[in-house]
Structures are given as C-alpha cells and as structure tokens.
Design a protein around this motif. Structure first.
Motif, PDB file in Angstrom:
ATOM      1  N   GLU A   1       0.776  -1.348   0.335  1.00 31.21           N
ATOM      2  CA  GLU A   1       0.321   0.360  -0.098  1.00 31.21           C
ATOM      3  C   GLU A   1       0.953   1.765   0.040  1.00 31.21           C
ATOM      4  O   GLU A   1       2.250   1.163   0.869  1.00 31.21           O
TER       5      GLU A   1
ATOM      6  N   THR B   1      -5.712   3.711  -6.337  1.00 28.28           N
ATOM      7  CA  THR B   1      -6.662   3.822  -5.531  1.00 28.28           C
ATOM      8  C   THR B   1      -6.675   5.335  -4.966  1.00 28.28           C
ATOM      9  O   THR B   1      -8.013   5.711  -3.999  1.00 28.28           O
TER      10      THR B   1
ATOM     11  N   GLY C   1      -1.594   4.814  -4.208  1.00 27.52           N
ATOM     12  CA  GLY C   1      -1.609   3.183  -4.661  1.00 27.52           C
ATOM     13  C   GLY C   1      -1.244   2.168  -4.434  1.00 27.52           C
ATOM     14  O   GLY C   1      -0.842   2.470  -3.343  1.00 27.52           O
TER      15      GLY C   1
ATOM     16  N   GLY D   1      -9.145   4.278  -8.542  1.00 23.96           N
ATOM     17  CA  GLY D   1     -10.302   2.627  -8.017  1.00 23.96           C
ATOM     18  C   GLY D   1      -9.897   1.351  -9.351  1.00 23.96           C
ATOM     19  O   GLY D   1      -9.958   0.078  -9.534  1.00 23.96           O
TER      20      GLY D   1
ATOM     21  N   GLN E   1      -2.838  -0.851  -8.553  1.00 25.83           N
ATOM     22  CA  GLN E   1      -4.895  -0.325  -8.695  1.00 25.83           C
ATOM     23  C   GLN E   1      -4.172   0.450  -8.026  1.00 25.83           C
ATOM     24  O   GLN E   1      -3.866   1.309  -6.949  1.00 25.83           O
TER      25      GLN E   1
END
Ligand code: CU
Length: 162
Positions: free
Chosen positions: A39, A136, A43, A75, A134
C-alpha cells in the motif's frame, strides 16, 4: 521485507480469496511468483484478474516514455506492459514526484543499489515486463526511469487519477 509487510503478506495468505498475483504476472527474470501486497500513497498492488485495462508503454534510449501521460479512473487496476526498445537498461517506477526525485538522488549516490517493488519494472534491452497496479487515490502521480541520469534527462511521465 519489513515486519509490517511480512505481517500484511501473512494476513493475505491466510485470507481465502485474497488478492494475489497470478503466476503469469511475474516480472522479467523472476520465477512466476505472486507480487507482495504493498500500500502506498499512490495506490496498491493490483490483482491481475481485475486488470480490465492494459496500457502499453515504450521506453527508448532517447530517454523518453511513450506515452508519457496517462489518465486513469480512481480505483482502476491497470496492467502496464512495459517494453524497452532501446539498447540500454531502463525501468518504469511509479510514485509521487517527490518520491521519484528522492529516489533518483539516492541512485546517484548508490548506483548499484538493488530495489524491487510491485510498482517497478526493470527491463533489459529488447525485453518486456509488467506492472499491475491499482490507483486507489485521486491525484497526479508520475512514473520515471531511475537508471543514473535518465530521470534528469527527462525520462518521466505523468499519471492523472480522477
Ligand atoms: Cu532509462
């Protein structure tokens, strides 16, 4: 591997159905291994099964990425297929502008420094590697080549997440 990440990986392994990379997403030169879940402020490790979009990125000895600007939806999980069409080593590393700048400075001081994370692809001449990531968080992020001198020569691109 830091303790925090070791714990996170252990937690993920223990969770049935947790997001884990497919073997075929393994990076160049590595056995087909799952990417560790990380994390970051830009992202997290992407699940290849959720990568609905593939973005092909070319790296050249002109010290340029093509394309050098990418827009993604917050996302979204993107599979980057990163090709090195040059004759020298290049790499695509995702991050914030500050992280990339700091990292480039560190590479100057320690040129042989080993680094590998799921948001990096080190690609030899004529080779191709993948990053599944990803996005995020909304914002402006970057990707750069941190081989000594390349970032400074302008080998950087921008990712807009909205
Ligand atoms: Cu480069």
């Amino acid at each position: 591997m830091g303790i925090a990440r070791a714990m996170l990986v252990a937690a993920l392994v223990a969770l049935p159905g947790a997001a884990r990379a497919h073997g075929d997403a393994g990076k160049q030169g590595k056995a087909a291994a799952a990417q560790p879940m990380v994390e970051t402020g830009f992202g997290r490790t992407g699940d290849p099964r959720k990568a609905a979009r593939t973005v092909r990125v070319d790296m050249s000895d002109k010290m340029r990425f093509s394309p050098d600007a990418i827009t993604v939806k917050q996302g979204e999980t993107v599979r980057f297929v990163v090709r090195n069409s040059g004759k020298t080593m290049h790499e695509m590393i995702l991050g914030t502008r500050k992280e990339l700048t700091d990292h480039a400075e560190m590479m100057k001081k320690h040129p042989g420094m080993e680094h590998d994370e799921p948001y990096m692809a080190h690609v030899g001449p004529g080779k191709t590697a993948e990053i599944v990531w990803q996005f995020t968080k909304a914002g402006e992020f970057y990707f750069g080549c941190l081989m000594p001198g390349h970032f400074e020569a302008g080998m950087v691109g921008k990712i807009t997440v909205r």
